[in-house]
Each structure stands twice: as structure tokens, then as C-alpha cells.
Write a protein that holds these residues in place. Structure first.
Motif, PDB file in Angstrom:
ATOM      1  N   HIS A   1      20.087   3.129  31.963  1.00 45.82           N
ATOM      2  CA  HIS A   1      18.945   3.380  31.894  1.00 45.82           C
ATOM      3  C   HIS A   1      17.965   3.198  32.390  1.00 45.82           C
ATOM      4  CE1 HIS A   1      22.229   6.364  30.726  1.00 45.82           C
ATOM      5  NE2 HIS A   1      21.651   7.282  30.400  1.00 45.82           N
TER       6      HIS A   1
ATOM      7  N   PHE B   1      14.087   1.790  29.162  1.00 50.24           N
ATOM      8  CA  PHE B   1      14.707   2.079  28.054  1.00 50.24           C
ATOM      9  C   PHE B   1      14.957   1.266  26.594  1.00 50.24           C
ATOM     10  CE2 PHE B   1      15.416   6.483  29.655  1.00 50.24           C
ATOM     11  CZ  PHE B   1      14.651   7.023  28.750  1.00 50.24           C
TER      12      PHE B   1
ATOM     13  N   GLY C   1      11.004  -1.844  37.247  1.00 47.38           N
ATOM     14  CA  GLY C   1      11.199  -1.935  38.634  1.00 47.38           C
ATOM     15  C   GLY C   1       9.257  -0.980  39.695  1.00 47.38           C
ATOM     16  N   ASP C   2       9.092  -0.770  40.740  1.00 50.63           N
ATOM     17  CA  ASP C   2       8.281  -0.330  40.571  1.00 50.63           C
ATOM     18  C   ASP C   2       8.031   1.116  40.503  1.00 50.63           C
ATOM     19  OD1 ASP C   2       9.499  -1.361  42.566  1.00 50.63           O
ATOM     20  OD2 ASP C   2       8.285  -0.214  44.595  1.00 50.63           O
ATOM     21  N   ALA C   3       9.642   1.708  41.167  1.00 49.69           N
ATOM     22  CA  ALA C   3      10.029   2.603  40.835  1.00 49.69           C
ATOM     23  C   ALA C   3      10.120   3.691  39.318  1.00 49.69           C
ATOM     24  CB  ALA C   3      11.427   3.468  40.969  1.00 49.69           C
TER      25      ALA C   3
ATOM     26  N   GLN D   1       9.469   6.178  34.450  1.00 48.39           N
ATOM     27  CA  GLN D   1       9.790   6.998  33.018  1.00 48.39           C
ATOM     28  C   GLN D   1       8.712   7.253  32.556  1.00 48.39           C
ATOM     29  OE1 GLN D   1      13.544   7.670  32.619  1.00 48.39           O
ATOM     30  NE2 GLN D   1      13.356   7.480  34.578  1.00 48.39           N
TER      31      GLN D   1
ATOM     32  N   ASN E   1       8.882  -4.097  45.057  1.00 51.24           N
ATOM     33  CA  ASN E   1       9.864  -4.297  46.494  1.00 51.24           C
ATOM     34  C   ASN E   1       9.610  -3.396  46.874  1.00 51.24           C
ATOM     35  OD1 ASN E   1      11.872  -2.701  44.891  1.00 51.24           O
ATOM     36  ND2 ASN E   1      12.541  -4.042  44.961  1.00 51.24           N
TER      37      ASN E   1
HETATM   38  C1  LIG Z   1      17.008   6.613  34.023  1.00 49.97           C
HETATM   39  C2  LIG Z   1      17.902   6.441  34.690  1.00 49.97           C
HETATM   40  N1  LIG Z   1      17.745   6.971  36.076  1.00 49.97           N
HETATM   41  C3  LIG Z   1      17.896   6.651  37.363  1.00 49.97           C
HETATM   42  C4  LIG Z   1      19.282   4.967  38.049  1.00 49.97           C
HETATM   43  C5  LIG Z   1      19.483   5.722  38.797  1.00 49.97           C
HETATM   44  N2  LIG Z   1      18.767   4.361  38.744  1.00 49.97           N
HETATM   45  C6  LIG Z   1      19.216   3.046  39.410  1.00 49.97           C
HETATM   46  S1  LIG Z   1      18.172   2.040  40.190  1.00 49.97           S
HETATM   47  C7  LIG Z   1      16.893   2.719  40.717  1.00 49.97           C
HETATM   48  C8  LIG Z   1      15.953   2.902  41.394  1.00 49.97           C
HETATM   49  C9  LIG Z   1      14.738   1.787  40.797  1.00 49.97           C
HETATM   50  O1  LIG Z   1      13.928   1.346  41.348  1.00 49.97           O
HETATM   51  P1  LIG Z   1      12.891   0.253  41.615  1.00 49.97           P
HETATM   52  O2  LIG Z   1      12.958   0.884  39.441  1.00 49.97           O
HETATM   53  O3  LIG Z   1      12.114  -0.038  42.497  1.00 49.97           O
HETATM   54  O4  LIG Z   1      14.114  -1.450  40.654  1.00 49.97           O
HETATM   55  P2  LIG Z   1      14.500  -1.843  41.864  1.00 49.97           P
HETATM   56  O5  LIG Z   1      15.671  -1.056  42.611  1.00 49.97           O
HETATM   57  O6  LIG Z   1      14.182  -1.779  43.734  1.00 49.97           O
HETATM   58  O7  LIG Z   1      13.916  -3.182  42.067  1.00 49.97           O
HETATM   59  C10 LIG Z   1      17.490   4.456  40.342  1.00 49.97           C
HETATM   60  C11 LIG Z   1      16.585   5.343  40.524  1.00 49.97           C
HETATM   61  C12 LIG Z   1      19.183   4.522  36.233  1.00 49.97           C
HETATM   62  N3  LIG Z   1      19.880   3.196  36.192  1.00 49.97           N
HETATM   63  N4  LIG Z   1      17.818   4.983  35.364  1.00 49.97           N
END
Ligand SMILES: Cc1ncc(C[n+]2csc(CCOP(=O)(O)OP(=O)(O)O)c2C)c(N)n1
Ligand SMILES: [Mg+2]
Length: 937
Positions: A330, A333, A361-363, A368, A395
Motif C-alpha cells: 500500500h 502508508f 512515486g510520482d503517481a 494517496q 519516472n
Molecule cells: C495504495 C495502493 N494502491 C494501488 C497500488 C497498486 N500499484 C502498485 S505500483 C502502482 C503505480 C505506482 O506508480 P508511481 O507512484 O509513479 O511509482 P513507480 O512504480 O512509477 O515508481 C500502483 C497503482 C498500490 N501498491 N498501493
């Protein structure tokens, strides 16, 4: 459509819209501009009436226009020489130059060269001379440089622009003018302008960067080659991040940081563990080989979630303790957990010397909500940690989702703007810029004790994980990425061109790294290195986890004299302090006097538990919404002088040798605050660490913290916690969201003695339960369903003798002679008093009421109490909750192991229901009546 024009975009759009309708409606300059994009136009700030939401305005005609072509109209070619206009530089021109200088500071980041996947952004008209009433003719005129650092007192406009362009529009784009304190703004401005935002670089530093880039790259390539198709969440494309962390550790260490607690997700985590924390690679390889299926059955975690800690020695010879926090999948968190951990460490030492480092992470950072909850705690007395360094591995993608679908804002870091802290955007393909920013960030945090953000633009060389095909969804992006040399290759070329290092030297570094990894792989396969995480070290060594019956109960009583002395002390306020008379009465009458002449209520029992624990030198920390007074006004932990507003905390004034007490009203957050307190408990086993929900119903806002950390951390990570959750629970007609702390959720999570779940009925029980939580060396989360109406219930009171004798009772038996009992009601919590009342009214002396005070772990006490009743006596589990909620399903499944088929079991509860409770008070009372009737048969 004209986002390139920043704050003026609305104005340009308006001109454009008019021009589309009728070219004659705009003046000639604009006409020419839209016709061929070559004419200079000065664009003033947009009038306030031009409203734009999210860069899109549906009212306006959308005619495709080549933005790049337009912005090239404003490009300033500094190599071009134009004869000076001959205008002397009066105050007015100097003012215009100053406005331009300021525009670079405020807006320069919009035109910085940040993304490895995009052509450099061209300076838009916001920085164009014309915007400021200047022209090319002024370029070689000298102006006062006012407060621009790194320039002589006067310089030509050309020099000034060149300097600002280098400082604010190179590989670093910085947002800092929104900071409220000018000391901070000036410090940043001076440090950036005096260096053109680039640190001095000697060959030793260059070599260190190269080594880190090489470590990062070769590690990933080695994993790819030897563990084909295995998920590793590669850092490739983001290698500079490793060089950045290296500098953060070095610089922070040099500035006095002794300890850094890191929170991060999957991406690049293995790389960080190996190349920053120095985890032995053979252990990582052994985890990839995963050769012992029998070892982690039902337990453990994937390798890229595990924590680790180590001491690294910096170049200056300082030892810095690095901790990588265990992290669930998650995203984000872990942030409040890291902050809580850091706070606990800081409370033992000093605020400045422990640094929280959160990697996002950028997303995730923008998506969150927990990110905002955590940021908001940064400046609060009860939660501040002296500044967090945030790093975004940006990224430009989240799994398959592009930024345009991820957020409504330009930057993924825009959520941090709420904090008025500096945000450095930096191009990850310029490792020297990256480490310079890291240095600035470390210094800023140490100096100002504020959060600081680094947003490192990079790319993701492969799919989300190594088995994932990114070309299905991002074909063009990956066509670009496929053609890119690696960051290390680019840097080697750069260093070789500058004669900083030879290609052979660079190759030697890579070869040595490969050889080390090859040796580690051989080693991994010749021994057994697949081990569970190290646990129970340091401050945790006196404590135990595991099963309940392996750790004996302890004496939690306190001699009467000590209790009375504590109550006396708390009832005595400082000279001249005027408490509200009702509050004074609570301490002086309801607690001090009542303990002698009658019984203590819930608030009294609770305060005595806290005070007695503090008196023994343990810490007490409680936070939650309105927790100082208590949502239901039972606590009054902080007393307010009616004349001066001064605050006095009786619990903090017991004795000089007492433990540390902190009771704070929390921000209106559940997940963030519970995460924080959970984190605090991880680094503070020797005391009470409690979170209180306003109503237990809101606890599910923190469900991730409960599921992913509190209930499962021991199973996954061998990490213990003594966190206490105080969750007001009980059916009192207050509606669906003020009745239930969702006991059923906790019951479902209960396994392997992972936590204690209690629903208590007396103040003395609370007293012993809380004291037991500290004094017994068993460290398990403790969930208490706490009362609301019982806080004032005449019968829910305890005589002082209950505090001085006995101890915590997991089950409270009935006094009735079991021989005459025809029916046993087994219940937990507040409903006991309803049943007691009904039994009295019905004058039944043949129905026993047994209270289950601890629902989990369920021990032998239940068998012992129930053994007293004759075979065949009906046993009714009575709960206020609907049948599908509360503890019924759990009890139904377990009761047999205590009573066999000796006592036939049935249920009295509310009917199965989708919502926890009725919204009608009248219906509630009817339901409650039906419930007791059902219980009595
Ligand atoms: C709270 C939560 N929702 C969904 C996911 C599923 N998930 C894992 S990685 C990811 C994308 C993450 O993107 P980013 O934050 O940009 O990190 P990156 O993998 O690009 O380094 C998702 C949606 C998760 N791990 N945690
Ligand atoms: Mg991403």
C-alpha cells in the motif's frame, strides 16, 4: 492550450479566440503573431475576470496551434548582439530589470530542462524582455544587479539573464518564492544564485557519483541476467537516485544527523538496500533463489518490502544509522509510520539529529490522501519531526497511467505546496545537478527544521515490473526510452570529455562491481542465507512476542497510599491557577474525594492508570481527536485557566522522576494519526502509546494501518508493537456512524495471538488492562472498545480496593450460585449493564450474566467460568450488534473448543443488517428492549 504562457495563458487564449472569430478584432501585432508566430508581443498579466480551471476552458474555441512555434517567438538568443539603444538607465528601467529578475525566481522553473523525455522547454513570454517593457536594445546596457548573488554590483542585462537562466532554467527548476519566511527564501536564493545552482565538483566527487551510478546500474543488470523475469522493480532510468541518497547521507551526517529513517516503496528498493544501506547482496540473491518453501509458510514478506538497518560510515568518518522501514504494498502508508518512529527516536535524544526520509512515486504522492495527512502533521507540536526530506522518483508514469490521468496539477509534488516548503525539480539525467540539490536539501532541513522536496525527473526503463510490457500502452514513450544511453553511460561520456576520468577507469569500476556480484552469487548458492529479518535487538531485547501463554501475567495493583497520593497531587493546581469550577470538581471531588468515600468513575480509573505508569518512570503518549478533554468530556487531561487561558496538565506534574507524558488533540485524520502512533510504538516499547478514535466508527478510515501494519507486522516482519487503540463503541441510539467500532473487523483479523481485543466494563478493569500493557513484557497491540454512556453510569464505577487488589480479569464471572442457574448470558461490554438492569426488573435469580472482558486471545478463564454451570444449561451469546457484526461469528466458531457440546449455544442480537445501527432513537430503544427480551427468553 496555451499552458506555455503560464499566468498569461488566459490572455493569450482570449486574443487567440478573438482572432479566430475575426482577425480584425485584435490589433496588428497579435494578428501577425497568430498568422506567423514571429512578431513580438508583450503579454500583460491576465485580467482577473479570465477564469481558468485546470488549464481548460470549454467556452473557448479550440483551434489547434503549435505552442512550440509560438513560444519560439519569445526565445531570446543571447549570442545575438544588438547595438545598445543608448537609453540611460534610470530608476524605471532598473525597476523593469528587477521585475524580470524576480520573474526568473518565481517562474523560472516553468522553463527549466527537467524531463529526460522532452526537449528542453523554451523560455516563454513570461520571461520575455517585452513583458517587462525592455527590449533587445537593452541587452548590453548595464543595470544594478540589486540582490542577485554571483554577479558584480552592475552587469549588462545580457549577463544578468545569462546568470538567471543558468540558475533557474537549467537542469534544476525550483519553487521557493512561496515560502513565507524571508530568511528561508533569501538563504535559498543566495545559495542558488551564488553558485548558478551547481556545486563545485572535484574529481573525487565525480568519481563517487560515477561509482554510485555504476553500482546502481550493474546491480540491476546483474539481477536481470541471473533472475530472468523475476520482479525486482528496477531503478533503471533513475540511477541518479542512488547517487542522490548517497549524498543525502553524507551531507546530513556531516551536519550532525546520527540516524535516518527511510520510508519507500518498491521501485529501486533492492538497489537502495544494497547500495545505500549495505545489505549483503548474497541475502538478496538467496531471496530470489527462494529455496526453502518450508521456512515461511503463511508468514514473511516479499523481498522488496522488507526493512533493514545498518550503520554506515561517511567519508568524514561519521557513523550514521540507517533504517529502512518495513513497508506494505500500500503506497505511501508508510509515511506516518516513519514520522512516528522518528519522533520516538527524537524524543529520546534530539529533534535535529534524526532525519525522516520519504521516497515517493510520482503517481502515488499525488493520488494517496495519506500524503496530505502526513504533511499536515509536520508543523504540529505533538507530531513535528524537525523536517522531512521528500524525494520523488518521478519516472513520469504510474504502472500504465500517464501524468495527465494521474493528477490535475502541473507537478506531482504540488500537494506539498500546502506546506510552503522548497520544491526542487531536477533532471535525473544530470547527476551533478541531482547531488547539488541533495546537498541543498540536507542543509535546508538541518538549518530550518522544515520539510523539503526533491522531485527527480527520470524514466522507467522497463515495464512496471520486469514481466510487464509498457509498449502496449506507451509505445512512443518507450520508443524514446529504448534509444537512450544509460545515465551512467552519459555521465562517463561527460566526464571523459572534461578529462575528469578515462573511459578505461570507468570500465574498471564496472568490471570490479560485476566481479563482486558474481562472487556474491556464488557465495549465496554455497550457504544458507535465506534468513528471517533480524528482530528483538536493542531497545526491544527485554520484550517478547509470540503466543500469549508463553508470557506470564504480572501484578498490576498499586498500594492504596500511592494511588491516593497521585490523586491528591493531581487535584492540586499551581498557585494562582484558576480552573473552571466544573473541571476542578472532577479532580477534587470525582477523583480525589470519591476514591476515599465511594467509587471512581471511568475518567478517574483511566487517569490513575496513566499516573501510576508515569510514576514508575514509563512514558505515556495519547493522541486522538479532542483527546485532551475527551470527546465525551471524561478526561480533562489539560486544564485551562479561566482567566489567562494557561494550560496545566496534572499528569505532567506528578514528580521530577516521572516518565514523559504527551496528550495531544490530533488533526482530523485517522490513517495519518494512527500510522504515526503505530510508528511511535515501534520505537518506544517501554511505555503506553495510544490512539483514540473520536467514535470507534471512524476507525475504518485507518483500516490500512490496522490491516497492513498493526495486525500483521509480527507475522510478516517480526515487528512488535504495544500500540493501544481506544475505540468508543456501543449502541446508544446515535445512529449508524456513532455506534460501532466494527468489532467484527478486529475479530476477523485475530490470529496467532497477534493482538488483544477487549471490551471492558469497569474503570478498574481499564486500569489493570492499561498497566498490564506496560508491565507485562508481552508487546502486542491492544484494541479496547471503550464506553460512552458508561463514562457516567452509576454502576460502571470501581471502589479503590479494585485497584489495590486482584488484577485484570479476562472473564468476569457472575456471583449467582451456579447450581440454580437455568440460563447463562455471555456478553461483552456495555450491554452487560442493560442485561443487569433487565434481570433486576424481572427479578430473575436463575439467569447468570458472564462478562467476556477480553475477546482475544481467549484463554482458559472462559472454560473455568463456564465449567461451573451444569451440563445442558443454555448459553446465550448476547450482543448489541447485528448478527453479522460484533463478535458472534468469531465466538460461534470458537466456543465449542471451550465447552464442547456441554452447553447448547444460541444468539441474542440485532437482526442481520447492512448498516450497523438505526438512525432513529425510538427504534433504537425498541431494538434494545427486544434484544434483552430475546436474551432472557
Ligand atoms: C495504495 C495502493 N494502491 C494501488 C497500488 C497498486 N500499484 C502498485 S505500483 C502502482 C503505480 C505506482 O506508480 P508511481 O507512484 O509513479 O511509482 P513507480 O512504480 O512509477 O515508481 C500502483 C497503482 C498500490 N501498491 N498501493
Ligand atoms: Mg512513477
Amino acid at each position: 492550450m496555451f499552458a506555455e504562457f503560464g499566468i498569461n495563458a488566459g490572455y493569450v487564449e482570449e486574443m487567440h479566440a478573438r482572432w479566430v472569430q475575426s482577425p480584425q478584432s485584435v490589433d496588428e501585432k497579435w494578428r501577425k503573431f497568430f498568422d506567423d508566430g514571429t512578431q513580438d508581443v508583450a503579454v500583460p498579466a491576465p485580467p482577473p475576470s479570465v477564469k481558468r480551471a485546470n488549464g481548460v476552458d470549454a467556452q473557448r474555441p479550440s483551434v489547434p496551434i503549435d505552442v512550440r512555434r509560438i513560444s519560439s517567438a519569445f526565445r531570446l538568443d543571447l549570442s545575438e548582439t544588438i547595438p545598445p539603444s543608448g537609453v540611460t538607465t534610470g530608476a524605471e528601467s532598473a525597476g523593469r530589470v528587477y521585475a524580470l529578475i524576480n520573474a526568473y525566481r518565481v517562474r523560472g522553473h516553468l522553463y527549466a530542462n527537467l524531463s529526460p523525455l522532452e526537449a528542453p522547454r523554451l523560455p516563454g513570454n513570461e520571461l520575455a524582455l517585452e513583458t517587462f517593457g525592455l527590449s533587445r536594445a537593452d541587452l548590453d546596457v548595464t543595470f544594478p544587479t540589486i540582490n542577485v548573488r554571483g554577479l558584480p554590483e552592475r552587469a549588462t542585462l545580457r549577463q544578468i539573464i545569462d546568470h538567471l537562466q543558468a540558475t533557474y532554467c537549467g537542469s534544476i527548476g525550483v519553487e521557493f518564492t512561496h515560502l513565507e519566511q524571508y530568511e528561508m527564501r533569501n538563504w535559498l536564493r543566495d545559495h542558488m544564485e551564488s553558485t548558478r545552482n551547481r556545486g563545485a565538483l572535484d574529481s573525487a566527487r565525480a568519481l563517487r557519483i560515477l561509482t554510485k551510478l555504476t553500482d546502481a546500474e550493474i546491480f540491476e543488470q546483474f539481477l536481470a541476467k541471473n533472475f530472468v523475469g523475476e520482479k525486482r522493480f528496477s531503478a533503471e532510468g533513475a540511477e541518479s537516485f542512488i547517487a542522490m541518497l548517497d549524498v543525502l547521507v553524507e551531507e546530513s551526517g556531516a551536519l550532525g544527523v546520527d540516524e535516518i529513517v527511510i520510508g519507500m516503496a518498491h521501485r529501486g528498493r533492492l538497489n537502495v538496500l544494497v547500495n545505500i544501506l549495505g545489505k549483503k547482496v548474497r541475502e538478496i540473491f538467496a531471496a530470489f533463489d527462494d529455496k526453502h518453501p518450508d521456512r515461511f509458510l503463511g508468514a514473511g514478506d516479499v523481498k522488496y518490502h522488507l526493512g533493514y538497518s545498518s550503520d554506515v560510515v561517511t567519508e568524514l568518518g561519521r557513523s550514521v544509522h540507517l533504517t529502512m522501514s518495513f513497508n506494505p504494498s500500500h503506497l505511501e502508508f508508510v509515511n506516518p509510520v516513519v514520522e512516528g518512529r522518528v519522533r520516538a527516536k527524537q524524543d529520546r535524544g534530539n529533534r535535529q539529529n534524526v532525519l525522516p526520509l520519504l521516497i515517493h512515486g510520482d503517481a502515488a504522492i499525488m493520488g494517496q490522501g495519506i500524503v496530505a495527512e502526513t504533511l499536515n502533521m509536520a508543523g504540529l507540536e505533538g507530531y513535528s519531526t524537525g523536517g522531512t526530506i521528500h524525494v520523488v522518483v518521478n519516472n513520469l508514469i504510474g504502472f500504465t497511467t500517464i501524468p495527465e490521468d494521474s493528477r490535475s496539477t502541473r507537478y506531482c509534488t504540488d500537494i506539498t505546496r500546502m506546506m510552503r516548503v522548497p520544491v526542487f525539480h531536477v533532471n535525473g539525467e544530470d547527476p551533478e545537478a541531482v547531488i547539488w540539490v541533495a546537498k541543498l536539501a540536507s542543509e535546508f532541513r538541518q538549518r530550518f527544521q522544515q520539510d523539503v522536496v526533491i522531485d527527480m525527473y527520470c524514466y522507467r526503463k522497463y515495464g512496471h515490473n520486469e514481466g510487464d510490457e509498457p509498449r502496449f500502452t506507451q509505445p512512443q514513450m518507450y520508443a524514446l526510452i529504448d534509444k537512450k544511453p544509460t545515465v551512467r553511460e552519459m555521465y562517463v561520456k561527460h566526464l571523459a570529455e572534461g578529462a575528469m576520468i578515462s573511459l578505461e577507469q570507468a570500465e574498471e569500476i564496472a568490471t570490479a562491481r560485476k566481479a563482486a556480484l558474481t562472487a556474491a552469487l556464488t557465495e549465496a548458492r554455497s550457504g544458507d542465507y535465506l534468513q528471517p529479518p533480524r528482530a528483538m535487538e536493542g531497545i526491544w531485547s527485554p520484550y517478547k512476542g509470540g503466543l500469549d501463554d508463553t508470557v506470564p501475567e504480572v501484578d498490576t495493583t498499586v498500594p492504596e497510599g500511592e494511588l491516593l497520593a497521585l490523586l491528591d497531587k493531581m487535584a492540586t493546581f499551581p498557585e494562582g491557577f484558576t480552573a473552571n469550577p466544573k473541571v476542578a470538581k472532577v479532580f477534587q471531588h470525582d477523583r480525589r474525594d470519591a476514591a476515599r468515600s465511594g467509587k471512581l468513575d471511568w475518567g478517574g480509573g483511566e487517569h490513575l492508570a496513566f499516573a501510576s505508569v508515569l510514576a514508575q518512570g514509563y512514558g505515556v503518549r495519547l493522541t486522538g481527536q479532542d483527546s485532551q478533554r475527551g470527546t465525551f468530556t471524561h478526561r480533562h487531561a489539560a486544564i485551562h485557566d479561566v482567566n489567562t487561558g494557561a494550560v496545566y496538565m496534572p499528569l505532567a506534574n506528578l514528580s521530577p522522576s516521572q516518565g514523559r507524558v504527551e496528550i495531544h488533540d490530533s488533526p482530523l485524520s485517522e490513517a495519518g494519526v494512527l500510522g504515526f502512533e503505530y510508528g511511535y510504538s515501534l520505537d518506544h516499547p517501554d511505555g503506553l502509546v495510544m490512539w483514540e478514535a473520536q467514535f470507534g466508527d471512524f476507525t475504518n478510515g485507518a483500516q490500512v494501518i490496522i490491516d497492513q501494519f498493526i495486525s500483521s507486522a509480527e507475522d510478516k516482519w517480526l515487528r512488535l508493537s504495544g500500540i493501544v487503540l481506544l475505540l468508543p463503541h456501543g449502541y446508544e441510539g446515535a445512529g449508524p456512524e456513532h455506534s460501532s467500532a466494527r468489532l467484527e473487523r478486529f475479530m476477523q483479523l485475530a490470529a496467532e495471538d497477534n493482538m488483544q481485543i477487549c471490551n471492558l466494563t469497569t474503570p478498574a478493569q481499564l486500569f489493570h488492562c492499561l498497566r498490564r500493557q506496560v508491565l507485562r513484557p508481552w508487546r502486542k497491540p491492544l484494541v479496547i472498545m471503550t464506553p460512552k454512556s458508561l463514562l457516567r453510569h452509576k454502576e460502571a464505577q470501581s471502589p479503590l480496593s479494585d485497584f489495590t487488589y486482584g488484577g485484570f480479569q479476562r472473564v468476569i464471572a457472575d456471583d449467582l450460585d451456579p447450581a440454580g442457574v437455568k440460563r447463562v448470558l455471555l456478553c461483552s461490554g456495555k450491554v452487560y449493564y442493560d442485561l443487569l438492569d433487565a434481570r433486576r426488573k424481572l427479578a430473575r435469580s436463575d439467569i447468570a450474566i458472564v462478562r467476556l472482558e477480553q475477546l482475544y486471545p481467549l484463554g482458559g478463564d472462559l472454560s473455568r467460568v463456564l465449567a461451573a454451570y451444569p451440563d445442558g444449561t443454555p448459553l446465550v451469546w448476547v450482543q448489541e450488534e447485528p448478527r453479522n457484526m460484533g463478535a458472534w461469528y468469531f465466538m460461534h466458531a470458537r466456543l465449542e473448543s471451550f465447552i464442547g457440546s456441554r452447553l447448547p449455544v444460541s444468539l441474542a442480537s440485532r437482526a442481520e443488517s447492512a448498516s450497523p445501527a438505526t438512525g432513529s432513537k425510538a427504534s433504537h430503544y425498541l431494538e434494545q428492549k427486544m434484544l434483552t427480551e430475546a436474551a432472557f427468553g
